[in-house]
Design a protein around this motif. Structure first.
Motif, PDB file in Angstrom:
ATOM      1  N   ARG A 110       0.031  14.148  -2.221  1.00  0.00           N
ATOM      2  CA  ARG A 110       0.843  14.151  -1.124  1.00  0.00           C
ATOM      3  C   ARG A 110       0.526  15.106  -0.197  1.00  0.00           C
ATOM      4  O   ARG A 110       0.458  15.171   1.022  1.00  0.00           O
ATOM      5  CB  ARG A 110       2.262  14.134  -1.687  1.00  0.00           C
ATOM      6  CG  ARG A 110       3.263  14.018  -0.465  1.00  0.00           C
ATOM      7  CD  ARG A 110       4.829  14.224  -1.155  1.00  0.00           C
ATOM      8  NE  ARG A 110       5.050  12.589  -1.557  1.00  0.00           N
ATOM      9  CZ  ARG A 110       5.216  12.723  -2.935  1.00  0.00           C
ATOM     10  NH1 ARG A 110       5.097  13.554  -3.739  1.00  0.00           N
ATOM     11  NH2 ARG A 110       5.533  11.447  -3.330  1.00  0.00           N
ATOM     12  N   ARG A 117      -2.464  14.605   1.874  1.00  0.00           N
ATOM     13  CA  ARG A 117      -2.131  13.773   2.801  1.00  0.00           C
ATOM     14  C   ARG A 117      -1.256  14.425   4.204  1.00  0.00           C
ATOM     15  O   ARG A 117      -2.001  14.036   5.272  1.00  0.00           O
ATOM     16  CB  ARG A 117      -1.581  12.483   2.284  1.00  0.00           C
ATOM     17  CG  ARG A 117      -1.266  11.293   3.315  1.00  0.00           C
ATOM     18  CD  ARG A 117      -0.622  10.350   2.571  1.00  0.00           C
ATOM     19  NE  ARG A 117       0.637  10.403   1.944  1.00  0.00           N
ATOM     20  CZ  ARG A 117       1.985  10.590   2.552  1.00  0.00           C
ATOM     21  NH1 ARG A 117       1.836  10.273   3.852  1.00  0.00           N
ATOM     22  NH2 ARG A 117       2.868  10.971   1.909  1.00  0.00           N
ATOM     23  N   ARG A 164       2.374   1.707  -3.431  1.00  0.00           N
ATOM     24  CA  ARG A 164       1.219   2.151  -4.362  1.00  0.00           C
ATOM     25  C   ARG A 164       0.787   3.595  -4.050  1.00  0.00           C
ATOM     26  O   ARG A 164       0.732   4.383  -5.046  1.00  0.00           O
ATOM     27  CB  ARG A 164       0.150   1.204  -4.284  1.00  0.00           C
ATOM     28  CG  ARG A 164      -0.985   1.483  -5.224  1.00  0.00           C
ATOM     29  CD  ARG A 164      -2.220   0.587  -4.925  1.00  0.00           C
ATOM     30  NE  ARG A 164      -1.949  -0.813  -4.860  1.00  0.00           N
ATOM     31  CZ  ARG A 164      -1.868  -1.308  -3.561  1.00  0.00           C
ATOM     32  NH1 ARG A 164      -2.296  -0.914  -2.598  1.00  0.00           N
ATOM     33  NH2 ARG A 164      -1.651  -2.833  -3.715  1.00  0.00           N
ATOM     34  N   ARG A 165       0.928   4.019  -3.009  1.00  0.00           N
ATOM     35  CA  ARG A 165       0.456   5.402  -2.696  1.00  0.00           C
ATOM     36  C   ARG A 165       1.684   6.223  -3.240  1.00  0.00           C
ATOM     37  O   ARG A 165       1.373   7.489  -3.607  1.00  0.00           O
ATOM     38  CB  ARG A 165       0.250   5.543  -1.207  1.00  0.00           C
ATOM     39  CG  ARG A 165      -0.179   7.227  -0.768  1.00  0.00           C
ATOM     40  CD  ARG A 165      -0.312   7.099   0.650  1.00  0.00           C
ATOM     41  NE  ARG A 165       0.706   6.907   1.555  1.00  0.00           N
ATOM     42  CZ  ARG A 165       0.762   5.877   2.215  1.00  0.00           C
ATOM     43  NH1 ARG A 165      -0.111   5.086   2.616  1.00  0.00           N
ATOM     44  NH2 ARG A 165       2.002   5.698   2.992  1.00  0.00           N
ATOM     45  N   ARG A 166       2.956   5.913  -3.204  1.00  0.00           N
ATOM     46  CA  ARG A 166       3.849   6.570  -3.573  1.00  0.00           C
ATOM     47  C   ARG A 166       4.096   6.607  -5.051  1.00  0.00           C
ATOM     48  O   ARG A 166       4.268   7.930  -5.408  1.00  0.00           O
ATOM     49  CB  ARG A 166       5.380   6.106  -3.086  1.00  0.00           C
ATOM     50  CG  ARG A 166       6.595   6.975  -3.516  1.00  0.00           C
ATOM     51  CD  ARG A 166       7.869   6.047  -3.032  1.00  0.00           C
ATOM     52  NE  ARG A 166       7.878   6.033  -1.643  1.00  0.00           N
ATOM     53  CZ  ARG A 166       8.923   5.433  -1.121  1.00  0.00           C
ATOM     54  NH1 ARG A 166       9.848   4.594  -1.800  1.00  0.00           N
ATOM     55  NH2 ARG A 166       8.871   5.063   0.218  1.00  0.00           N
ATOM     56  N   HIS A 209       1.376   6.832  -6.899  1.00  0.00           N
ATOM     57  CA  HIS A 209       0.231   7.664  -7.201  1.00  0.00           C
ATOM     58  C   HIS A 209       0.587   9.211  -6.899  1.00  0.00           C
ATOM     59  O   HIS A 209       0.223  10.281  -7.653  1.00  0.00           O
ATOM     60  CB  HIS A 209      -0.996   7.535  -6.613  1.00  0.00           C
ATOM     61  CG  HIS A 209      -1.872   6.092  -7.096  1.00  0.00           C
ATOM     62  ND1 HIS A 209      -1.683   5.483  -8.168  1.00  0.00           N
ATOM     63  CD2 HIS A 209      -2.296   5.053  -6.257  1.00  0.00           C
ATOM     64  CE1 HIS A 209      -2.200   4.498  -8.535  1.00  0.00           C
ATOM     65  NE2 HIS A 209      -2.591   4.109  -7.380  1.00  0.00           N
ATOM     66  N   GLU A 210       1.320   9.461  -5.748  1.00  0.00           N
ATOM     67  CA  GLU A 210       1.750  10.938  -5.466  1.00  0.00           C
ATOM     68  C   GLU A 210       2.707  11.258  -6.261  1.00  0.00           C
ATOM     69  O   GLU A 210       2.978  12.499  -6.434  1.00  0.00           O
ATOM     70  CB  GLU A 210       1.965  10.645  -3.894  1.00  0.00           C
ATOM     71  CG  GLU A 210       0.945  10.430  -2.731  1.00  0.00           C
ATOM     72  CD  GLU A 210       1.293  10.471  -1.594  1.00  0.00           C
ATOM     73  OE1 GLU A 210       0.518  10.364  -0.551  1.00  0.00           O
ATOM     74  OE2 GLU A 210       2.617  10.430  -1.072  1.00  0.00           O
ATOM     75  N   ASP A 222       0.797  -1.339  -0.149  1.00  0.00           N
ATOM     76  CA  ASP A 222       0.007  -0.042  -0.047  1.00  0.00           C
ATOM     77  C   ASP A 222       0.987   1.198  -0.085  1.00  0.00           C
ATOM     78  O   ASP A 222       0.479   2.175  -0.737  1.00  0.00           O
ATOM     79  CB  ASP A 222      -0.969   0.044   1.343  1.00  0.00           C
ATOM     80  CG  ASP A 222      -2.005  -1.122   1.086  1.00  0.00           C
ATOM     81  OD1 ASP A 222      -2.071  -1.662  -0.002  1.00  0.00           O
ATOM     82  OD2 ASP A 222      -2.428  -1.408   2.326  1.00  0.00           O
ATOM     83  N   ARG A 223       2.061   1.142   0.840  1.00  0.00           N
ATOM     84  CA  ARG A 223       2.844   2.425   0.747  1.00  0.00           C
ATOM     85  C   ARG A 223       3.609   2.666  -0.624  1.00  0.00           C
ATOM     86  O   ARG A 223       3.514   3.711  -0.953  1.00  0.00           O
ATOM     87  CB  ARG A 223       3.730   2.301   1.930  1.00  0.00           C
ATOM     88  CG  ARG A 223       4.633   3.279   1.960  1.00  0.00           C
ATOM     89  CD  ARG A 223       5.616   3.294   3.589  1.00  0.00           C
ATOM     90  NE  ARG A 223       6.791   2.142   3.208  1.00  0.00           N
ATOM     91  CZ  ARG A 223       6.306   1.116   4.021  1.00  0.00           C
ATOM     92  NH1 ARG A 223       5.167   0.745   4.731  1.00  0.00           N
ATOM     93  NH2 ARG A 223       7.485  -0.127   3.768  1.00  0.00           N
TER      94      ARG A 223
END
Length: 431
Positions: A48, A51, A36-38, A40-41, A33-34
Motif C-alpha cells: 500500500r 502504491r 483483491r488489492r485490498r 493483499h495490502e 480488482d480493488r
C-alpha cells in the motif's frame, strides 16, 4: 467471422441494453480488482505504501518552477525573484546545527557549574513581565489616552480598556509549518525596517476608509470586525466639501497614533480593491479583491466576538511573499486570545491569497467518523478519539497582490509591479 460492434445495433433499445451490460461488466471487474488489492495490502502493508508513493497526482503546485539564482541574489531578497527563500535559509540553519566539534576536551569544562536556582529567578521575572503584558491587551481607549496620542503620537500609549478576558496566550499568532517568518532575508529587513520592527508590546491601530463617493459603508464596517483596534471613518461625498487625498489621510492617521490605513475600493457597488498603507511612510500594498461573500450569506455561519484572533499564514515562500506575510502579521495583535477560539487564515496558492475566518471547537469522535490522519496517511497518535469542528464566521474573499509602492501612492516609486506577461508560464509564481 466479423467482430461484433455494439454501436451498429439497429434497435435503439437493444443498443442501450448492450451498453449497460458492458458498463456493468467493467464496474464489476474494477471492484473485484480493488477488493483483491485490498486483501493483499492488508497482509503486506508495504504494498500500500509503495502504491500511494507511486500514484501521486501531478498538479501545477507540484510542477512549480523557480528562478535560477546564485547565493548573492538569494541573500539580496529581490522582490521580483521567484526563489524558495525558506528552503534555502532552513537548509543553512540545519547545516549549522549539524556542525559538531571533532574533539571535546573535558578539561575545558572542569570549572563549569550549573546553577538550578538562577533559571527559576529568571522565569519568575519573565512571569512578571507577562503579567504586565496581559494588562496591555486592550481595544477601546479613554479620553485621556486619546489626548496623549494627539500630543505625542510616537510615545508609548497606555492600553485602552477591553472586555473581560480569561488568559491571553503568550504564543506568537503567526506561526505555521510552511511560512516561518524568522527565516526572512536580512537584506529584506534592512530595506523595510519599519515593517519588520518588532513591536510585541504595542497593539496595531488601523484606520479603515473607502474611496471617494463610495457606497461600501457596510462592507468597510465589516473590516473593522476583522482588525482589532480599528475604526471606520467615512470619506465625505458632498460636492462642496474638501476631498482629502490618501497622503493627507495618512498624515492625519500618523498624528492620531494609527499604525495602518486600509482603503476599500469599489467597482459597480462591489468591493474590488484593498490598499494597505504601513504608517508613517509606507510601504503601500495594492490588492485586488474577488469572490467577496459576507458572513450572513454563508450557510451555518457564526457570529464573531471581540477576542484577538489567531493568525495562520500559509504558502508564502518567496521574498515578496514574506513581505506580504509580514504586512498581514502587523495588522493583528501579537498575542491572540485562545479562549475566543477564533482563527484567521491567509492561504496563498498560485499567487491568490484566500482569506477565511473560523471558530474551532474540539469534541469527541463519533462512532461513524474516522480518526485524524497525517499527510502520510497514518493515524496521529494521541488524538485518535478527538475531532475538530469549524464554523465559518466570514466575510470571505480572495486577494491578489498587484503593486508594492516604496512610500505612499504611485509617485513615491514602486518596489514591485504585477505584469500580465509574467503569468504566461503557469508554473512560475511570485509569492
Amino acid at each position: 467471422m466479423a467482430s461484433f460492434n455494439p454501436l451498429k445495433i439497429g434497435n435503439k433499445l437493444k443498443r442501450q441494453q448492450q451498453h449497460q451490460k458492458v458498463k456493468k461488466q467493467k464496474e464489476t471487474t474494477k471492484r473485484d480488482d480493488r477488493f483483491r488489492r485490498r486483501r493483499h495490502e492488508d497482509k503486506n502493508p508495504e504494498l500500500r505504501e509503495a502504491r500511494l508513493a507511486k500514484n501521486v497526482p501531478a498538479t501545477i503546485d507540484s510542477k512549480r518552477t523557480w528562478d535560477e539564482a546564485n547565493a548573492d541574489e538569494e541573500a539580496e531578497g529581490r522582490l521580483g525573484l521567484s526563489v524558495d527563500v525558506l528552503h534555502t535559509k532552513r537548509r543553512k540553519v540545519e547545516d549549522e546545527e549539524k556542525q559538531v566539534p571533532d574533539e571535546i576536551n573535558p578539561e575545558d569544562h572542569v570549572g563549569d557549574v550549573v546553577d538550578d536556582e538562577e533559571p527559576a529567578a529568571v522565569s519568575g521575572a519573565e512571569a512578571g513581565d507577562d503579567g504586565e503584558l496581559d494588562e496591555l491587551d486592550s481595544m477601546l481607549g479613554s479620553d485621556d489616552s486619546d489626548d496623549e496620542a494627539e500630543a505625542d503620537p510616537h510615545a508609548k500609549q497606555d492600553p485602552p480598556d477591553r472586555a473581560p478576558s480569561e488568559a491571553p496566550s503568550a504564543a506568537a499568532s503567526a506561526a505555521t509549518a510552511t511560512t516561518d517568518l524568522n527565516l526572512t532575508p536580512d537584506a529584506l529587513i534592512a530595506r523595510f525596517p519599519s515593517l519588520f520592527a518588532p513591536n510585541t508590546d504595542i497593539d496595531p491601530k488601523v484606520l479603515v476608509t473607502t474611496g471617494l463617493n463610495s457606497t461600501l459603508h457596510w462592507e468597510a464596517q465589516l473590516l473593522t470586525s476583522l482588525f482589532p483596534g480599528s475604526a471606520y471613518i467615512r470619506r465625505t461625498a458632498h460636492f462642496r466639501s474638501y476631498k482629502y487625498s490618501v497622503r493627507e489621510i495618512c498624515n492625519y492617521a500618523t498624528n492620531q497614533a494609527y499604525t495602518h490605513v486600509v482603503i476599500l475600493n469599489e467597482e459597480r457597488k462591489k468591493p474590488k480593491g484593498l490598499d494597505i498603507v504601513h504608517l508613517p511612510a509606507g510601504p503601500m500594498f495594492h490588492f485586488s479583491i474577488s469572490n467577496w461573500v459576507e458572513g450572513a450569506r454563508l450557510p451555518g455561519h457564526g457570529n464573531p466576538t471581540n477576542h484577538y484572533p489567531e493568525l495562520i499564514l500559509n504558502g508564502f515562500r518567496t521574498p515578496l511573499g514574506l513581505l506580504a506575510a509580514h504586512l498581514f502579521k502587523s495588522l493583528f495583535p501579537p498575542r491572540p486570545e485562545i479562549q475566543g477560539r477564533q482563527v484567521i487564515t491567509l492561504h496563498n496558492q498560485r499567487d491568490y491569497i484566500f482569506f477565511r475566518r473560523h471558530r474551532y471547537v474540539f469534541r469527541d469522535k463519533r462512532g461513524t467518523e474516522k480518526s485524524i490522519q497525517g499527510t502520510d496517511g497514518k493515524l496521529i497518535k494521541g488524538v485518535e478519539e478527538i475531532r475538530a469542528g469549524l464554523q465559518e464566521l466570514g466575510p470571505r474573499f480572495t486577494l491578489k497582490l498587484r503593486r508594492v509602492d516604496k512610500g505612499i501612492q504611485w509617485r513615491s516609486g514602486q518596489e514591485w509591479v504585477w505584469e500580465a506577461g509574467a503569468e504566461k508560464v503557469r508554473t512560475r509564481f511570485s509569492l
